[in-house]
Design a protein around this motif. Structure first.
Motif, PDB file in Angstrom:
ATOM      1  N   CYS A 144       0.828  -1.218   0.000  1.00  0.00           N
ATOM      2  CA  CYS A 144       0.000   0.000   0.000  1.00  0.00           C
ATOM      3  C   CYS A 144       0.858   1.263   0.000  1.00  0.00           C
ATOM      4  CB  CYS A 144      -0.950   0.016   1.197  1.00  0.00           C
ATOM      5  SG  CYS A 144      -2.153  -1.313   1.220  1.00  0.00           S
ATOM      6  N   MET A 165      -4.726  -5.776  -1.681  1.00  0.00           N
ATOM      7  CA  MET A 165      -5.137  -4.555  -0.997  1.00  0.00           C
ATOM      8  C   MET A 165      -5.803  -3.579  -1.957  1.00  0.00           C
ATOM      9  SD  MET A 165      -4.420  -4.803   2.232  1.00  0.00           S
ATOM     10  CE  MET A 165      -3.185  -5.016   3.529  1.00  0.00           C
ATOM     11  N   THR A 178      -8.960  -3.210   0.937  1.00  0.00           N
ATOM     12  CA  THR A 178      -8.151  -3.206   2.157  1.00  0.00           C
ATOM     13  C   THR A 178      -8.911  -3.843   3.324  1.00  0.00           C
ATOM     14  OG1 THR A 178      -8.932  -0.987   2.724  1.00  0.00           O
ATOM     15  CG2 THR A 178      -6.853  -1.149   1.496  1.00  0.00           C
TER      16      THR A 178
END
Length: 300
Positions: free
Chosen positions: A218, A281, A285
Motif C-alpha cells: 500500500c 489490498m 483493504t
C-alpha cells in the motif's frame, strides 16, 4: 456475583455468539441464504466491535480508508470475519463436491511429487484453499502458532474454537500442521522429504528485527520475518503464492494460484511475493485481517 465473574460471562457469551452460534449457521443454511444473512449482520455494530473498530482506527491513521467510506469499510471488515469463521463449520459439514461447485479456480498447484513452499496472506478467507490442495494430492504441512498463552486466558470458548480450527487445518490438508516454536528444523525436514510447507507470511516482525526483510505494501514500508522465504531461496525450492477470497456481493469463492519464477536474491523474492498482497489490498483493504496490528506491521 463478583464483578470479574460477570465480565468473564460477558466475554464467554460474546465468544459463543461470534465464534459458534452465528457463523455456525453456515452448517445448516444454504450458502446463498447464509451469505445474505451475514451481509445484513455485518452492518450491526455490535458484532466484532472491538477488533473491527481498532482495525478501522489503524487503517484510517495509515490513510487507507477514504473519508465517507467508514461504514462500508466496517461492514466489509465484519463480513470477512464472519465468513472466515463460518468456513470452519462449512469445512466439517460439506464435501469436496460443494467446494468445486462454489469456488472459481485460476492457476494450478505445483507438482505434489517435489518439495515446495506455498505462501499466502491474512486476506480473504483461506480454509477452502487448504481443502483444494489436499484434494489435489499435495503433501502440505501448514505452519501454525501454538494454541496457548495469554490470548486464551479466561476465554474457554475461544480456546476450544482455536484448537478445533487448527485441527481442521490438518484434516483439510490431509497432513499434520507444524507448530512453529522458534525452530524451522521441522520445515527443513519436510522439504528434504519432498513434501510441501505452507505459511502466511504477512505477520509483524517487531519481535525479530534481526531476522526480517523490508517490503512495501500500500505504498508503505513494512518488515516481515524472513525465515520461510530464506529457506525457500537457499534450498532453491519452488514458491507458489495463492490467494483465497470471495466476492463481497455474491459470496462466491475464488482461488488464484501462481508459481513465482526463480529470483536472483532473497530481497527480490520477498518483493515479488508481497506484490501479490499489494494487489489484494487494491481490491479491498477491508479484507485484510491484520489491520488491528497495523502499528506492528507497518513502519513509520
Amino acid at each position: 456475583m463478583p464483578r470479574i465473574t460477570r465480565h468473564r460471562l460477558r466475554v464467554e457469551l460474546r465468544d459463543l455468539i461470534e465464534l459458534v452460534l452465528v457463523p455456525g449457521l453456515a452448517a445448516v443454511l444454504p450458502w446463498r441464504w447464509c451469505f445474505a444473512l451475514f451481509k445484513h449482520l455485518a452492518r450491526i455494530d455490535w458484532f466484532y466491535r472491538r477488533t473491527s473498530h481498532e482495525a478501522l482506527r489503524q487503517a484510517q491513521a495509515l490513510g487507507q480508508v477514504p473519508p465517507g467510506t467508514e461504514a462500508e469499510w466496517l461492514a466489509t471488515r465484519r463480513l470477512v470475519t464472519l465468513v472466515d469463521h463460518a468456513d470452519y463449520y462449512l469445512a466439517i459439514t460439506r464435501t469436496d463436491a460443494y467446494m468445486h461447485r462454489h469456488m472459481r479456480v485460476q492457476g494450478q498447484w505445483p507438482s505434489p511429487e517435489r518439495a515446495g513452499v506455498l505462501l499466502s496472506f491474512h486476506w480473504g478467507a483461506g480454509m477452502w484453499a487448504l481443502r483444494h490442495a489436499g484434494a489435489h494430492g499435495m503433501k502440505v504441512h501448514a505452519l501454525v502458532a501454538a494454541v496457548e498463552g495469554a490470548p486464551f486466558v479466561g476465554r474457554k470458548v475461544l480456546h476450544r474454537y482455536a484448537i478445533a480450527r487448527t485441527a481442521q487445518v490438518g484434516v483439510a490438508l490431509r497432513h499434520s500442521p507444524l507448530v512453529i516454536s522458534g525452530s524451522l528444523r521441522p520445515v527443513v525436514q519436510a522439504l528434504r522429504s519432498g513434501e510441501q510447507v505452507l505459511g502466511l507470511v504477512d505477520v509483524p516482525a517487531d519481535q525479530a528485527e534481526g531476522s526480517s526483510l523490508p517490503i512495501t505494501v500500500c505504498g508503505m514500508a513494512a518488515r516481515v520475518p524472513k525465515g520461510l522465504l530464506r529457506l525457500a531461496f537457499d534450498m532453491q525450492v519452488p514458491v507458489t503464492v495463492y490467494i483465497n477470497g470471495f466476492d463481497v456481493q455474491t459470496g462466491q469463492r475464488f482461488l488464484r494460484m501462481e508459481q513465482i519464477p526463480s529470483q536472483p536474491d532473497l530481497q527480490t523474492l520477498a518483493d515479488t511475493v508481497f506484490q501479490r498482497l499489494d494487489g489484494c489490498m487494491k481490491e479491498s483493504t477491508a479484507l485484510w485481517h491484520f489491520w488491528s496490528e497495523g502499528h506492528r506491521f507497518f513502519k513509520p
